[in-house]
Design a protein around this motif. Structure first.
Motif, PDB file in Angstrom:
ATOM      1  N   ARG A  45      -8.870  11.048   4.998  1.00 36.79           N
ATOM      2  CA  ARG A  45      -9.320  12.072   4.073  1.00 36.79           C
ATOM      3  C   ARG A  45      -8.143  12.663   3.301  1.00 36.79           C
ATOM      4  O   ARG A  45      -8.243  12.912   2.097  1.00 36.79           O
ATOM      5  N   ARG A  46      -7.025  12.858   3.990  1.00 35.73           N
ATOM      6  CA  ARG A  46      -5.856  13.442   3.322  1.00 35.73           C
ATOM      7  C   ARG A  46      -5.375  12.541   2.181  1.00 35.73           C
ATOM      8  O   ARG A  46      -5.095  13.012   1.078  1.00 35.73           O
ATOM      9  N   ALA A  47      -5.286  11.228   2.447  1.00 33.39           N
ATOM     10  CA  ALA A  47      -4.814  10.307   1.408  1.00 33.39           C
ATOM     11  C   ALA A  47      -5.826  10.212   0.269  1.00 33.39           C
ATOM     12  O   ALA A  47      -5.445  10.116  -0.906  1.00 33.39           O
ATOM     13  N   SER A  48      -7.118  10.245   0.614  1.00 30.89           N
ATOM     14  CA  SER A  48      -8.145  10.224  -0.424  1.00 30.89           C
ATOM     15  C   SER A  48      -8.033  11.456  -1.313  1.00 30.89           C
ATOM     16  O   SER A  48      -8.113  11.371  -2.546  1.00 30.89           O
ATOM     17  N   GLU A  49      -7.814  12.623  -0.690  1.00 30.29           N
ATOM     18  CA  GLU A  49      -7.665  13.851  -1.470  1.00 30.29           C
ATOM     19  C   GLU A  49      -6.398  13.822  -2.325  1.00 30.29           C
ATOM     20  O   GLU A  49      -6.388  14.324  -3.450  1.00 30.29           O
ATOM     21  N   CYS A  50      -5.331  13.233  -1.789  1.00 32.77           N
ATOM     22  CA  CYS A  50      -4.104  13.096  -2.578  1.00 32.77           C
ATOM     23  C   CYS A  50      -4.359  12.234  -3.806  1.00 32.77           C
ATOM     24  O   CYS A  50      -3.958  12.587  -4.921  1.00 32.77           O
ATOM     25  N   TRP A  51      -5.045  11.099  -3.604  1.00 38.80           N
ATOM     26  CA  TRP A  51      -5.369  10.223  -4.736  1.00 38.80           C
ATOM     27  C   TRP A  51      -6.207  10.979  -5.767  1.00 38.80           C
ATOM     28  O   TRP A  51      -5.922  10.950  -6.961  1.00 38.80           O
ATOM     29  N   MET A  52      -7.246  11.676  -5.292  1.00 41.91           N
ATOM     30  CA  MET A  52      -8.127  12.389  -6.216  1.00 41.91           C
ATOM     31  C   MET A  52      -7.372  13.470  -6.983  1.00 41.91           C
ATOM     32  O   MET A  52      -7.559  13.634  -8.196  1.00 41.91           O
ATOM     33  N   GLY A  53      -6.537  14.214  -6.274  1.00 45.55           N
ATOM     34  CA  GLY A  53      -5.808  15.287  -6.938  1.00 45.55           C
ATOM     35  C   GLY A  53      -4.866  14.784  -8.009  1.00 45.55           C
ATOM     36  O   GLY A  53      -4.773  15.355  -9.099  1.00 45.55           O
ATOM     37  N   GLN A  54      -4.167  13.678  -7.719  1.00 53.81           N
ATOM     38  CA  GLN A  54      -3.194  13.151  -8.667  1.00 53.81           C
ATOM     39  C   GLN A  54      -3.844  12.466  -9.856  1.00 53.81           C
ATOM     40  O   GLN A  54      -3.240  12.347 -10.919  1.00 53.81           O
ATOM     41  N   THR A  55      -5.095  11.993  -9.694  1.00 53.25           N
ATOM     42  CA  THR A  55      -5.766  11.290 -10.784  1.00 53.25           C
ATOM     43  C   THR A  55      -6.864  12.123 -11.457  1.00 53.25           C
ATOM     44  O   THR A  55      -7.581  11.607 -12.317  1.00 53.25           O
ATOM     45  N   THR A 232       5.035  10.257  -9.078  1.00 52.68           N
ATOM     46  CA  THR A 232       3.998  10.185  -8.053  1.00 52.68           C
ATOM     47  C   THR A 232       2.939   9.151  -8.411  1.00 52.68           C
ATOM     48  O   THR A 232       2.579   8.300  -7.591  1.00 52.68           O
ATOM     49  N   THR A 233       2.429   9.204  -9.637  1.00 48.67           N
ATOM     50  CA  THR A 233       1.369   8.272 -10.010  1.00 48.67           C
ATOM     51  C   THR A 233       1.890   6.851 -10.180  1.00 48.67           C
ATOM     52  O   THR A 233       1.180   5.880  -9.876  1.00 48.67           O
ATOM     53  N   VAL A 234       3.112   6.694 -10.661  1.00 51.46           N
ATOM     54  CA  VAL A 234       3.638   5.346 -10.921  1.00 51.46           C
ATOM     55  C   VAL A 234       4.130   4.674  -9.645  1.00 51.46           C
ATOM     56  O   VAL A 234       3.847   3.498  -9.406  1.00 51.46           O
ATOM     57  N   ALA A 235       4.849   5.385  -8.793  1.00 44.55           N
ATOM     58  CA  ALA A 235       5.435   4.766  -7.608  1.00 44.55           C
ATOM     59  C   ALA A 235       4.784   5.191  -6.297  1.00 44.55           C
ATOM     60  O   ALA A 235       4.466   4.356  -5.451  1.00 44.55           O
ATOM     61  N   ALA A 236       4.570   6.491  -6.106  1.00 47.48           N
ATOM     62  CA  ALA A 236       4.137   6.972  -4.792  1.00 47.48           C
ATOM     63  C   ALA A 236       2.710   6.546  -4.445  1.00 47.48           C
ATOM     64  O   ALA A 236       2.452   6.129  -3.312  1.00 47.48           O
ATOM     65  N   LEU A 237       1.769   6.649  -5.380  1.00 52.27           N
ATOM     66  CA  LEU A 237       0.392   6.288  -5.061  1.00 52.27           C
ATOM     67  C   LEU A 237       0.243   4.808  -4.698  1.00 52.27           C
ATOM     68  O   LEU A 237      -0.412   4.478  -3.704  1.00 52.27           O
ATOM     69  N   PRO A 238       0.834   3.876  -5.462  1.00 58.60           N
ATOM     70  CA  PRO A 238       0.735   2.473  -5.028  1.00 58.60           C
ATOM     71  C   PRO A 238       1.335   2.224  -3.646  1.00 58.60           C
ATOM     72  O   PRO A 238       0.731   1.532  -2.822  1.00 58.60           O
ATOM     73  N   LEU A 239       2.492   2.790  -3.376  1.00 60.04           N
ATOM     74  CA  LEU A 239       3.131   2.568  -2.081  1.00 60.04           C
ATOM     75  C   LEU A 239       2.278   3.135  -0.950  1.00 60.04           C
ATOM     76  O   LEU A 239       2.241   2.576   0.155  1.00 60.04           O
ATOM     77  N   ALA A 240       1.561   4.229  -1.208  1.00 60.18           N
ATOM     78  CA  ALA A 240       0.713   4.816  -0.179  1.00 60.18           C
ATOM     79  C   ALA A 240      -0.496   3.949   0.148  1.00 60.18           C
ATOM     80  O   ALA A 240      -1.146   4.147   1.175  1.00 60.18           O
ATOM     81  N   THR A 241      -0.814   2.965  -0.721  1.00 61.13           N
ATOM     82  CA  THR A 241      -1.920   2.040  -0.454  1.00 61.13           C
ATOM     83  C   THR A 241      -1.417   0.667  -0.023  1.00 61.13           C
ATOM     84  O   THR A 241      -2.175  -0.303  -0.028  1.00 61.13           O
TER      85      THR A 241
END
Length: 356
Positions: A45-55, A232-241
């Motif tokens: 849930r935390r990672a899903s919320e991070c994705w949603m917040g950043q996008t 965050t959107t360019v590097a961090a989100l892909p690495l988190a998946t």
């Protein structure tokens, strides 16, 4: 004894050492091969919320337990864009880490409209086809069918077909034809009018399509919000998946690439564009996406905006996605940057809440 950290000595060592490479080349793929990807993430849930917040995906069904319960869920499901990115991320090391253009995705299907946090993913891909690229002899073209499963139950969660250029070990001799693999053509003529729905409910989309039917008009509009791509959107989100593609985080390698710098993960660009559209809809859940194309690079500092065309709205019931107070709407979405340059397009079907 020579000190290995002496700059001149170390430079010689680097020149002589063999590089243990990651990923596969075009020659490693053959139609019919099946690849089991490892590891698969446990969705959180935390990672899903991070994705949603950043996008900018702010549908409260995926954030707030009270709203999720009113929609028939025991808890907020993970967001479908996060789910898709995690399924694709797990496949990158085996399929596309070597680099190459993401040409498109077709047949995206959400088999479960409400995937719970804590679900462990198992991801599998089958090589559908391979072909040569005459325009870029250093690449070949591969299409895979990828499916994400619930590792515990074996249930399918999401599936799609993806096509990429993939680096070859040895460049193919070019015939000089200049063929290009960029897909999707321009539409043959533009309408006289662009109509905008009055609201985001199913009835609003149905009504404006009816108005457009007897005139030279299309239902098409742009969305106000924009999102500037950052680290965050360019590097961090892909690495988190678990997306290990160097295009998104290795500035040194990408300095000599056509973009000249690291580029955004296509599914982040897509998610931002769809978030802009969803902010103007009463979305119940996602159903399908088709004919998704990535038209140009997105890099840090680019601002992504959204543009939507409404194609259809009907009462058709989707098995597994039924909702008595919704109708099915099909859109064509476009992402564009601050210069007006299209960077993504895709056809999406979703269930949209009815006003009554």
């Amino acid at each position: 004894m020579t000190e290995w950290t002496d700059p001149e000595a170390f430079a010689q060592l680097l020149d002589r050492a063999e590089t243990k490479e990651k990923g596969n080349c075009f020659e490693d793929f053959a139609a019919g091969d099946t690849i089991e990807h490892d590891p698969g993430l446990v969705l959180s849930r935390r990672a899903s919320e991070c994705w949603m917040g950043q996008t900018l995906n702010y549908d409260p069904t995926y954030w707030r337990p009270s709203v999720a319960k009113s929609a028939g869920h025991d808890e907020p499901p993970v967001h479908p864009d996060y789910l898709l990115a995690c399924v694709m991320g797990a496949s990158v090391e085996d399929l596309s880490e070597k680099g190459g253009y993401f040409l498109g995705r077709d047949g995206l299907r959400y088999h479960d409209p409400a995937v719970s946090p804590g679900t462990e993913l198992r991801v599998e891909s089958t090589v559908e086809a391979t072909r040569e690229s005459s325009s870029r002899p250093e690449f070949g073209i591969v299409t895979w069918e990828t499916t994400g499963y619930d590792a515990d139950t074996g249930d399918r969660l999401v599936s799609y077909n993806r096509t990429n250029m993939i680096s070859r070990r040895e460049p193919m001799a070019s015939d000089g034809s200049g063929e290009t693999e960029a897909s999707g053509g321009s539409e043959p003529g533009l309408p006289d009018e662009l109509l905008t729905p009055d609201g985001g409910y199913f009835e609003d989309f149905r009504e404006v399509l009816d108005r457009a039917a007897d005139r030279d008009a299309a239902v098409a509009y742009r969305h106000e919000r924009g999102r500037t791509m950052d680290d965050t959107t360019v590097a961090a989100l892909p690495l988190a998946t678990l997306n290990t593609a160097k295009q998104h985080h290795n500035a040194d390698v990408m300095a000599d690439s056509p973009s000249g710098e690291i580029v955004a993960y296509g599914d982040v660009t897509r998610s931002v564009a769809l978030a802009h559209a969803r902010s103007d809809e009463e979305t119940v859940c996602e159903v399908t996406c088709d004919d998704e194309r990535f038209h140009d690079f997105v890099t840090t500092g680019d601002t992504i905006y959204g543009f939507t065309r409404v194609l259809d709205a009907n009462e058709a019931d989707q098995p597994g996605h039924s909702h008595p107070q919704s109708g099915e709407v099909t859109f064509r979405h476009y992402a564009f940057d601050q210069t007006g340059r299209p960077v993504y397009s895709g056809t999406r079907t979703a269930l949209i809440r009815k006003r009554t």
